[in-house]
Design a protein around this motif. Structure first.
Motif, mmCIF file in Angstrom:
data_model
loop_
_atom_site.group_PDB
_atom_site.id
_atom_site.type_symbol
_atom_site.label_atom_id
_atom_site.label_comp_id
_atom_site.label_asym_id
_atom_site.label_seq_id
_atom_site.Cartn_x
_atom_site.Cartn_y
_atom_site.Cartn_z
ATOM 1 N N UNK A 1 0.935 -1.616 0.074
ATOM 2 C CA UNK A 1 0.126 -0.422 -0.200
ATOM 3 C C UNK A 1 1.093 0.953 0.234
ATOM 4 N N UNK A 2 1.548 1.348 0.983
ATOM 5 C CA UNK A 2 2.447 2.167 0.825
ATOM 6 C C UNK A 2 3.477 2.576 -0.501
ATOM 7 N N UNK A 3 3.889 2.024 -1.017
ATOM 8 C CA UNK A 3 4.897 1.824 -2.142
ATOM 9 C C UNK A 3 3.610 2.124 -3.094
ATOM 10 N N UNK A 4 2.881 1.878 -3.706
ATOM 11 C CA UNK A 4 1.579 2.357 -4.321
ATOM 12 C C UNK A 4 0.336 3.929 -4.231
ATOM 13 N N UNK A 5 1.124 4.049 -2.955
ATOM 14 C CA UNK A 5 0.423 5.348 -2.776
ATOM 15 C C UNK A 5 1.604 6.713 -2.709
ATOM 16 N N UNK A 6 3.209 6.130 -2.900
ATOM 17 C CA UNK A 6 4.295 7.032 -3.385
ATOM 18 C C UNK A 6 4.124 7.016 -4.438
ATOM 19 N N UNK A 7 3.921 6.262 -5.418
ATOM 20 C CA UNK A 7 4.033 6.149 -6.532
ATOM 21 C C UNK A 7 2.728 6.850 -7.362
ATOM 22 N N UNK A 8 1.507 6.986 -6.316
ATOM 23 C CA UNK A 8 0.406 7.530 -6.961
ATOM 24 C C UNK A 8 0.978 8.998 -6.667
ATOM 25 N N UNK A 9 2.460 9.488 -6.312
ATOM 26 C CA UNK A 9 2.869 11.409 -6.316
ATOM 27 C C UNK A 9 2.837 11.608 -7.925
ATOM 28 N N UNK A 10 3.214 11.096 -8.661
ATOM 29 C CA UNK A 10 3.611 11.370 -9.753
ATOM 30 C C UNK A 10 2.194 12.605 -10.872
ATOM 31 N N UNK A 11 1.294 11.583 -10.383
ATOM 32 C CA UNK A 11 -0.196 11.695 -10.685
ATOM 33 C C UNK A 11 -1.486 12.794 -10.159
ATOM 34 N N UNK A 12 -0.459 13.000 -8.734
ATOM 35 C CA UNK A 12 -1.292 13.733 -7.863
ATOM 36 C C UNK A 12 -0.307 15.559 -7.965
ATOM 37 N N UNK A 13 0.741 15.195 -8.573
ATOM 38 C CA UNK A 13 1.745 16.323 -8.570
ATOM 39 C C UNK A 13 0.796 16.762 -10.110
ATOM 40 N N UNK A 14 0.936 16.096 -11.311
ATOM 41 C CA UNK A 14 0.210 16.959 -12.736
ATOM 42 C C UNK A 14 -0.671 17.240 -12.161
ATOM 43 N N UNK A 15 -1.255 16.988 -11.566
ATOM 44 C CA UNK A 15 -3.009 17.327 -11.435
ATOM 45 C C UNK A 15 -2.549 19.047 -10.824
ATOM 46 N N UNK A 16 -2.339 19.073 -9.915
ATOM 47 C CA UNK A 16 -1.898 20.118 -8.708
ATOM 48 C C UNK A 16 -1.375 20.806 -9.105
ATOM 49 N N UNK A 17 0.014 20.765 -11.033
ATOM 50 C CA UNK A 17 0.147 21.713 -12.107
ATOM 51 C C UNK A 17 -0.526 22.141 -12.757
ATOM 52 N N UNK A 18 -1.476 21.494 -13.116
ATOM 53 C CA UNK A 18 -2.529 22.085 -14.055
ATOM 54 C C UNK A 18 -3.377 22.648 -13.488
ATOM 55 N N UNK A 19 -4.124 22.729 -11.967
ATOM 56 C CA UNK A 19 -4.999 23.547 -10.942
ATOM 57 C C UNK A 19 -4.003 24.860 -10.753
ATOM 58 N N UNK A 20 -2.782 24.819 -10.905
ATOM 59 C CA UNK A 20 -2.215 26.546 -10.272
ATOM 60 C C UNK A 20 -1.324 26.883 -11.713
#
Length: 285
Positions: free
Chosen positions: A36-55
């Protein structure tokens, strides 16, 4: 006794198999087990890109509403770019730069050339879409940003991944939105900021993720909080929905993935295609 061969005649039908046929059955031979922790860590790339578009969208809205001046955005982007440039080399001690053989003067020259061309063509960018309605511009920008998120390289080895296409779609969206700003200076600063957040920022993310995972997690959390804070000043409902989306991607989707992995049931056996593992290069000479 039945033999699993085709070069001998046997007193059995062509589709006959005996009980030994299923003895070679194997299940989930190549199935991966996720943590679970490894998958959550890898999902950070998707979160960061969504935040980039939002910013990016929130920044454009600030400039369109007159809340943020182009001089202020350019100064903030310049300072953040210098800090990111220093951090990019400091993370690995300059090993990546030495391996690439690229000098700092080449980076400065590329930056100056890009800034000069963008500033020179900013009046053209400002008047490029005057004949297109604003609603069409917004729809095109939304589709391009969605395509940017779909084709972005999140680290997966898939045919749909295309970093060049993803970046081009993001820049196209930035040009469309910049053409609706009041002055050509606004368009220049907006396109420059788009290059920074869609081209340079992901490079720093990947370096942090590979070299300092803990720092990468901290940067991801802070960036998500900054994006939510900026969106909350525009729309509180949008901030709540965006926060729900980020939580679903980073927490709920990894849980679903791990739960669905338990239901995986791939079978392997003698019915699979034959794999020649012997070295046959001697027959090619």
């Amino acid at each position: 006794r039945w033999q699993k061969v085709l070069y001998e005649r046997q007193p059995f039908p062509d589709n006959y198999v005996d009980q030994r046929f299923l003895e070679e059955l194997r299940k989930n031979v190549h199935a991966r087990r996720y943590r679970y922790r490894a998958v959550v860590f890898q999902s950070g790339a998707v979160v960061q890109q969504l935040c980039s578009v939002c910013v990016f969208v929130v920044t454009w809205w600030y400039m369109d509403a007159g809340v943020l001046s182009p001089q202020g955005l350019f100064a903030a982007a310049l300072v953040s770019s210098l800090l990111g440039y220093v951090l990019f080399d400091a993370v690995d001690g300059g090993a990546g730069r030495r391996a690439s053989g690229r000098a700092r003067w080449a980076d400065l020259k590329s930056t100056l050339v890009f800034a000069a061309f963008t500033y020179g063509f900013s009046p053209v960018l400002k008047t490029l879409t005057e004949s297109i309605s604003t609603d069409t511009i917004y729809a095109m920008s939304a589709l391009m940003l969605l395509g940017h998120l779909i084709f972005f390289d999140y680290g997966a080895n898939a045919a749909i991944v295309s970093s060049t296409l993803s970046l081009n779609m993001a820049i196209f969206a930035s040009v469309c939105l910049a053409s609706r700003l009041p002055r050509s200076l606004h368009a220049f600063v907006m396109v420059t900021f788009a290059m920074q957040i869609f081209a340079l920022w992901p490079m720093l993310q990947k370096k942090l993720k590979a070299q300092t995972p803990r720092c990468y997690v901290g940067v991801t959390v802070l960036f998500a909080l900054a994006a939510l804070a900026g969106l909350a000043t525009v729309s509180s409902v949008g901030a709540v929905l965006f926060a729900s989306l980020l939580l679903a991607i980073s927490c709920l989707c990894p849980y679903w993935l791990i739960r669905l992995q338990l239901l995986k049931d791939n079978i392997h056996g003698p019915w699979d295609e034959a794999e020649i593992k012997e070295d046959l290069s001697r027959f090619l000479m």
